[in-house]
Write a protein that holds these residues in place. Structure first.
Motif, short mmCIF file in Angstrom:
data_model
loop_
_atom_site.label_atom_id
_atom_site.label_comp_id
_atom_site.label_asym_id
_atom_site.label_seq_id
_atom_site.Cartn_x
_atom_site.Cartn_y
_atom_site.Cartn_z
N LYS A 34 3.30 -5.14 3.37
CA LYS A 34 4.47 -4.80 4.18
C LYS A 34 5.72 -4.53 3.35
CE LYS A 34 3.05 -4.78 8.47
NZ LYS A 34 3.15 -3.55 9.26
N THR A 35 5.63 -4.50 2.03
CA THR A 35 6.81 -4.22 1.22
C THR A 35 7.25 -2.78 1.46
OG1 THR A 35 5.42 -3.57 -0.65
CG2 THR A 35 6.11 -5.88 -0.54
N PRO A 36 8.57 -2.51 1.35
CA PRO A 36 9.07 -1.15 1.62
C PRO A 36 8.40 -0.08 0.76
CG PRO A 36 10.89 -2.71 1.48
CD PRO A 36 9.67 -3.46 1.07
N ARG A 37 8.14 -0.40 -0.49
CA ARG A 37 7.55 0.59 -1.38
C ARG A 37 6.14 0.97 -0.93
NH1 ARG A 37 6.48 -0.27 -7.81
NH2 ARG A 37 6.35 1.91 -8.43
N VAL A 38 5.33 -0.05 -0.60
CA VAL A 38 3.96 0.22 -0.16
C VAL A 38 3.98 0.92 1.19
CG1 VAL A 38 1.74 -0.81 0.42
CG2 VAL A 38 3.05 -1.71 -1.49
N GLN A 39 4.90 0.54 2.07
CA GLN A 39 4.99 1.21 3.37
C GLN A 39 5.35 2.69 3.20
OE1 GLN A 39 4.38 0.03 6.65
NE2 GLN A 39 3.33 -1.47 5.36
N GLU A 40 6.12 3.01 2.16
CA GLU A 40 6.43 4.41 1.90
C GLU A 40 5.16 5.17 1.49
OE1 GLU A 40 8.88 6.29 -1.64
OE2 GLU A 40 10.24 5.49 -0.11
N TRP A 41 4.31 4.51 0.68
CA TRP A 41 3.04 5.14 0.30
C TRP A 41 2.15 5.34 1.52
CZ3 TRP A 41 2.33 1.03 -4.12
CH2 TRP A 41 3.19 1.36 -5.18
N ILE A 42 2.08 4.31 2.38
CA ILE A 42 1.25 4.40 3.57
C ILE A 42 1.73 5.54 4.47
CG2 ILE A 42 0.62 3.21 5.71
CD1 ILE A 42 0.48 0.62 4.10
N ALA A 43 3.05 5.68 4.58
CA ALA A 43 3.60 6.78 5.39
C ALA A 43 3.19 8.13 4.81
CB ALA A 43 5.13 6.67 5.47
N GLY A 44 3.17 8.24 3.47
CA GLY A 44 2.72 9.48 2.85
C GLY A 44 1.27 9.79 3.15
N ALA A 45 0.42 8.76 3.10
CA ALA A 45 -1.00 8.96 3.43
C ALA A 45 -1.17 9.34 4.89
CB ALA A 45 -1.79 7.70 3.11
N ARG A 46 -0.39 8.70 5.75
CA ARG A 46 -0.48 8.99 7.19
C ARG A 46 -0.09 10.45 7.46
NH1 ARG A 46 -0.23 5.03 11.14
NH2 ARG A 46 0.71 3.59 9.64
N GLU A 47 0.94 10.92 6.79
CA GLU A 47 1.38 12.30 6.98
C GLU A 47 0.32 13.28 6.48
OE1 GLU A 47 3.65 15.52 8.04
OE2 GLU A 47 3.98 13.40 8.54
N ALA A 48 -0.27 13.00 5.30
CA ALA A 48 -1.29 13.89 4.75
C ALA A 48 -2.53 13.92 5.63
CB ALA A 48 -1.66 13.45 3.34
N ALA A 49 -2.83 12.80 6.31
CA ALA A 49 -4.04 12.72 7.13
C ALA A 49 -3.95 13.58 8.39
CB ALA A 49 -4.31 11.26 7.52
N ARG A 50 -2.73 13.98 8.77
CA ARG A 50 -2.58 14.78 9.98
C ARG A 50 -3.34 16.10 9.90
NH1 ARG A 50 3.83 14.15 11.69
NH2 ARG A 50 3.80 11.89 12.05
N SER A 51 -3.42 16.66 8.69
CA SER A 51 -4.09 17.95 8.55
C SER A 51 -5.58 17.87 8.85
CB SER A 51 -3.88 18.49 7.13
OG SER A 51 -4.50 17.65 6.19
N TYR A 52 -6.16 16.65 8.83
CA TYR A 52 -7.58 16.51 9.11
C TYR A 52 -7.87 16.37 10.61
CZ TYR A 52 -8.26 15.82 4.12
OH TYR A 52 -8.29 15.98 2.77
N GLY A 53 -6.83 16.13 11.40
CA GLY A 53 -7.04 15.99 12.83
C GLY A 53 -8.01 14.86 13.15
N GLU A 54 -8.93 15.15 14.06
CA GLU A 54 -9.89 14.13 14.47
C GLU A 54 -11.13 14.10 13.57
OE1 GLU A 54 -10.83 14.78 18.54
OE2 GLU A 54 -8.84 14.24 19.26
N ARG A 55 -11.17 14.97 12.55
CA ARG A 55 -12.31 14.95 11.64
C ARG A 55 -12.32 13.71 10.76
NH1 ARG A 55 -11.54 20.14 8.34
NH2 ARG A 55 -9.37 19.56 8.69
N LEU A 56 -11.18 13.06 10.62
CA LEU A 56 -11.07 11.91 9.72
C LEU A 56 -10.31 10.79 10.43
CD1 LEU A 56 -11.86 11.20 6.80
CD2 LEU A 56 -9.57 11.88 6.10
N GLN A 57 -10.98 9.67 10.59
CA GLN A 57 -10.37 8.51 11.24
C GLN A 57 -9.67 7.66 10.17
OE1 GLN A 57 -13.13 5.96 13.25
NE2 GLN A 57 -11.61 4.39 13.68
N MET A 58 -8.40 7.34 10.40
CA MET A 58 -7.63 6.56 9.43
C MET A 58 -7.31 5.18 10.03
SD MET A 58 -7.25 8.69 6.87
CE MET A 58 -5.94 7.91 5.91
N GLU A 59 -7.46 4.14 9.21
CA GLU A 59 -7.07 2.78 9.58
C GLU A 59 -6.15 2.24 8.48
OE1 GLU A 59 -10.22 0.11 10.54
OE2 GLU A 59 -11.32 1.59 11.74
N TYR A 60 -5.18 1.40 8.88
CA TYR A 60 -4.20 0.90 7.93
C TYR A 60 -4.20 -0.62 7.97
CZ TYR A 60 -2.88 5.78 8.13
OH TYR A 60 -2.91 7.13 8.07
#
Length: 553
Positions: free
Chosen positions: A169-195
């Motif tokens: 939950k540190t701000p730096r790691v949350q920034e990385w997670i947000a980046g991964a979440r944004e990149a995962a949008r291009s996969y749509g429903e083909r790729l399920q993401m869990e955090y």
């Protein structure tokens, strides 16, 4: 120990030069991590730093002072609180030419203490925060490429349908997670993401041990759990690799311990080379600080394939050749030398005649070979450019090519004041098609619409697949009203499309179209602003019931 010996020799040599040449540069380096013995990341940074410095003559290297924030051992706040008075006292009589920080903690500290080392140039290398800018000094940062980070997972493990992202939950790691979440949008429903960023270490290891096929783990550098317990990220990576049955990928090179597959990572050695370049007053090269790195045993264990060309493979087992290379070469050399000495007189004249014949043949064929190689290189470059700018499913332009083309056409609009229109086209109820008839049917629908859109293009028009079922049609020399009529014709053509699916069934298609046009008389458009306006019009078309064309307001 070898690295510390190198530093000592550097200092001694620099002292000798200082006596002969007078004043020389003095640089202080502040590291966020602890010593080499406690931090794998620090070991990699130091290796890259000293490898780069060893390329230089002794007199070319400045006097280097190094200090470490050991936040993992003593805690973040105590490390920050104690460093400022310590530095003031130790370096009160040292005239520094530059201060360089490596990583987030050191950068945050130096930026919050403008009173330290007044007038000394500051460099913030690998400061670790997206969009962060220091109060003073130069920020040298390459943000993580989350698109490549996820893309290499689906490439080397193509059966992956689910990615579990591990962090805290540190701000730096949350920034990385947000980046991964944004990149995962291009996969749509083909790729399920869990955090997984809010659990104890015990829960993390337990849940990871239950993961099975079709799943991969993406681990970010994690320092603490939900209970407040702290640990080194490398230790967490080792324990996670010990219980997980699925491949583990990461974003930094120092976390590629045995059992962690690797991925597209930030290289500690490359960061060290960047620090060395700054220390020597050179222009820092941040273009290669991220690279593909994989663990050989993990590749074998999980059957990873399609490893990117040029990737660094760690822990590759050495065969007989690698272990005894020099002994083998020495033995072969002795045998060959004896044979050469015995046959030298007999072979000399024959070799001379053969060499002259070869030289003449090479001279005659040189121009043909150069031309052939040039043509091969041109063809290869052309093919690479086509692959990089073409959508593999439909054969039309991809997002990259379309975005570049929009920019070029907008430049023509600014220079010549000619009209330019852009359509954003979306297949109606595409998700329903995928969910009901499967992704194969969805792909056929995408291909059918792509062929329909390209069937009646002018030579100056360009159509591209922008994302999923979304297309963009760029129409130079076309005003908004004309583009609207063209969009209506395309909508009617799409309504006549029929896609066959398994079982003899057919699907009727419709499209929604948003149309925008450049505004030469107003503020100049950018590719982004023109796309946003077309997207808003498309959104209105969807809201008003789909199967329609809407022009920008």
């Amino acid at each position: 120990m070898v690295q510390f010996a190198c530093v000592l020799l550097l200092m001694l040599a620099q002292a000798g030069h200082a006596a002969a040449a007078g004043e020389e540069r003095k640089v202080l380096v502040l590291y966020s991590m602890g010593s080499d013995t406690t931090s794998p990341w620090q070991r990699l940074v130091h290796k890259g730093l000293y490898d780069e410095l060893e390329k230089k003559e002794w007199g070319d290297v400045p006097t280097i002072f190094e200090e470490h924030f050991d936040a993992t051992r003593v805690g973040r706040q105590p490390a920050l609180d104690s460093m400022a008075p310590y530095l003031r006292t130790k370096y009160a009589q040292v005239k520094l030419d530059a201060v360089v920080t490596e990583n987030n903690l050191a950068a945050t500290f130096l930026n919050s203490h403008p009173d330290l080392f007044p007038g000394v140039r500051r460099y913030y290398v690998n400061h670790g925060r997206k969009g962060w800018r220091p109060r003073d000094g130069e920020a040298l940062e390459v943000p993580h490429d989350y698109g490549r980070m996820l893309g290499v997972i689906t490439r080397v493990a193509p059966s992956t349908r689910r990615i579990v992202v591990v962090g805290d939950k540190t701000p730096r790691v949350q920034e990385w997670i947000a980046g991964a979440r944004e990149a995962a949008r291009s996969y749509g429903e083909r790729l399920q993401m869990e955090y997984w960023d809010n659990q104890s270490f015990d829960d993390l290891y337990r849940r990871a041990s239950l993961l099975r096929g079709g799943t991969a783990i993406l681990m970010f550098a994690t320092y603490a759990d939900s209970t407040g317990s702290a640990a080194l990220p490398s230790d967490i990576a080792r324990k996670l690799a010990g219980v997980a049955q699925v491949p583990i990928f990461t974003h930094v090179e120092s976390l590629i311990v045995p059992g962690v597959a690797g991925g597209y990572v930030l290289s500690g050695e490359a960061i060290g080379r960047t620090v060395a370049q700054v220390l020597q007053g050179q222009q820092a090269d941040m273009s290669n600080v991220q690279r593909y790195v994989f663990d050989y045993r993990s590749i074998e264990r999980h059957g990873l394939m399609h490893i990117p060309q040029g990737a660094l493979i760690l822990n590759r087992p050495q065969g007989t050749w690698e272990q005894y290379r020099w002994q083998i070469l020495l033995g072969v050399g002795v045998v060959l030398a004896e044979g050469v000495l015995i046959a030298a007189l007999v072979v000399a004249l024959r070799a001379r005649r053969r060499a002259m014949h070869t030289l003449n043949a090479e001279r005659n064929n040189l121009e043909d070979r150069v031309l052939q190689r040039t043509l091969e290189l041109l063809m290869a470059n052309t093919k690479l450019d086509q692959l990089a700018t073409t959508d593999p499913l439909t054969g039309i332009a991809n997002r990259r090519r379309m975005t570049e083309h929009i920019g070029k056409e907008l430049e023509r609009v600014r220079r010549l004041r000619h009209p330019l229109a852009l359509m954003m086209v979306d297949i109606d109820h595409f998700k329903r098609i995928n969910d009901t008839y499967g992704h194969d049917a969805g792909d056929r629908a995408i291909v059918a619409v792509a062929h329909m859109l390209t069937g009646d293009l002018r030579a100056i028009d360009l159509v591209g697949r922008f994302a999923g079922e979304e297309f963009v049609l760029l129409m130079p020399e076309t005003d908004l009203e004309t583009a609207g009529h063209a969009a209506e014709r395309l909508r009617e053509a799409a309504s006549r499309l029929v896609v066959e699916v398994d079982g003899g069934l057919t699907i009727a298609l419709t499209i929604s179209v948003g149309v925008a046009a450049s505004r030469p008389q107003q503020a100049p458009d950018t590719a982004s602003s023109l796309l946003v306006r077309a997207d808003k019009a498309l959104h209105r078309a969807k809201q008003e019931g789909r199967d329609r064309v809407v022009l920008e307001a």
